[in-house]
Design a protein around this motif. Structure first.
Motif, short mmCIF file in Angstrom:
data_model
loop_
_atom_site.label_atom_id
_atom_site.label_comp_id
_atom_site.label_asym_id
_atom_site.label_seq_id
_atom_site.Cartn_x
_atom_site.Cartn_y
_atom_site.Cartn_z
N GLN A 249 0.83 -1.21 0.00
CA GLN A 249 0.00 0.00 0.00
C GLN A 249 0.86 1.26 0.00
N PHE A 250 0.57 2.18 -0.91
CA PHE A 250 1.18 3.51 -0.86
C PHE A 250 0.23 4.41 -0.07
N LEU B 43 3.81 1.74 2.64
CA LEU B 43 4.93 2.65 2.37
C LEU B 43 4.49 4.08 2.62
N SER B 44 5.16 4.75 3.54
CA SER B 44 4.86 6.15 3.84
C SER B 44 5.65 7.06 2.91
N ALA C 49 11.67 6.13 -7.79
CA ALA C 49 11.61 5.46 -6.48
C ALA C 49 10.38 4.54 -6.40
N ILE C 50 9.28 4.99 -7.00
CA ILE C 50 8.05 4.17 -7.02
C ILE C 50 8.32 2.88 -7.80
N ALA D 285 -3.29 4.60 -1.75
CA ALA D 285 -4.16 5.46 -0.94
C ALA D 285 -3.55 6.85 -0.77
N ALA D 286 -2.47 7.14 -1.50
CA ALA D 286 -1.82 8.45 -1.38
C ALA D 286 -2.23 9.35 -2.54
N ALA D 287 -2.34 10.64 -2.26
CA ALA D 287 -2.69 11.60 -3.31
C ALA D 287 -2.38 13.01 -2.81
#
Ligand SMILES: NC(=O)c1ccc[n+]([C@@H]2O[C@H](COP(=O)([O-])OP(=O)(O)OC[C@H]3O[C@@H](n4cnc5c(N)ncnc54)[C@H](OP(=O)(O)O)[C@@H]3O)[C@@H](O)[C@H]2O)c1
Length: 293
Positions: free
Chosen positions: A7-8, A31-32, A43-44, A59-61
């Protein structure tokens, strides 16, 4: 064998709800920003190629809608280039990918809830960046985009906890009454994603579980009635709610005036229909009040 999900996004509202829902059902690695900054596509890509997992979700945006107007490059980096890099790396590995998008891809000029085939015509930088992200993701195989709207939950910064706080600190609370949408229960969303993780992970690219879906609670409400439903659950509230207009707030970004999402395709494909928005808001408001917000 336990399903492994990467999970991002660790700290956000949906990220926290997903982490809570995962518990024993799946093996979740989160991953934070400190581990992978979404402004860095290399990096992703490297993180995904190095990962040992069956499914990835994001879940990041860049969710600061007004800030995005002044920082379009940052918004597009996180909301478009980053999910594209995720979907690309997933495609190279044959891993399924689930991404989240928003009702802000629509202009809000509608007389009925939006379906997935309606034309997306965003009116803000945030909306344009999220639309670019979903298009880049859906161009790759084994990808799912869930469009959500007005997310609320016991976690993070969200409308219900924000309004409960204001209800205790203001005498008069002016709330926009001319903006309409469908609130989305973040816990229901997280529970759905965890419960369907195995299906996404094991499906062939042509499976109907992949593609674009709307995910929102049933029914439509105004911001005003959304706030009222939450605040009515707090016995210690002081505030008197007064309706106002969206135009009364000087915000940098335009908001769609009416952007409810029709979740029928979700129900038909997955056999899952989120409940009506009001009891879901009341459940979360009760929980937040019990816990002192
Ligand atoms: N909340 C809503 O009402 C709503 C409505 C429609 C759609 N959505 C969509 O739902 C999804 C989840 O939203 P949310 O409400 O959970 O958002 P949120 O609470 O604002 O959380 C955003 C998350 O993204 C992370 N992030 C931002 N920039 C990053 C970067 N450069 N590198 C790494 N991580 C970064 C944040 O990390 P930090 O804590 O380190 O900043 C945080 O974990 C998003 O796709 C959003 O567009 C939300």
């Amino acid at each position: 064998m336990t399903l492994k999900v990467l999970q991002f996004g660790a700290t956000g509202q949906v990220g926290q709800a997903l982490t809570a829902a995962a518990s024993d059902a799946i093996e979740l690695t989160v991953l934070s920003r400190a581990e992978v900054d979404l402004a860095d596509p290399a990096a992703i890509h490297a993180a995904i190629l190095a990962a040992d997992c069956d499914l990835i979700w994001n879940a990041a945006a860049f969710t600061m809608v007004d800030t995005a107007e002044a920082e379009p490059e940052a918004a597009f980096a996180v909301n478009a280039a980053a999910p594209e890099a995720m979907a690309q790396a997933c495609a190279e590995r044959g891993i399924a990918f689930v991404h989240l998008s928003t009702d802000s891809v629509f202009d809000g000029e509608t007389d009925r809830p939006y379906v997935e085939t309606d034309a997306a015509e965003p009116i803000s930088v945030y909306g344009r960046s999220k639309l670019a992200g979903e298009q880049a993701v859906l161009a790759r195989p084994k990808t799912t985009v869930l469009r959500v709207s007005w997310v609320f939950s016991p976690y993070g910064r969200n409308y219900v906890s924000f309004m409960l706080n204001l209800g205790r600190t203001r005498e008069v609370l002016k709330v926009v009454a001319d903006q309409y949408g469908s609130p989305t229960d973040g816990e229901a969303l997280a529970g759905f994603m965890v419960a369907r993780a195995a299906r996404w992970a094991s499906s062939e690219p042509a499976d109907p579980a992949f593609g674009l879906f709307h995910f929102a609670n049933a029914g439509e409400t105004s911001r005003y009635d959304f706030a009222k439903a939450a605040i009515a659950r707090d016995p210690l509230t002081h505030a008197r709610l007064e309706p106002t207009t969206q135009g009364a707030f000087a915000e940098a970004a335009a908001r769609p005036p009416r952007s409810p999402l029709d979740s029928s395709k979700l129900a038909a494909t997955f056999g899952f229909m989120p409940q009506s928005w009001k009891p879901a808001v009341e459940r979360v408001a009760d929980q937040l009040v019990r816990n002192g917000f």
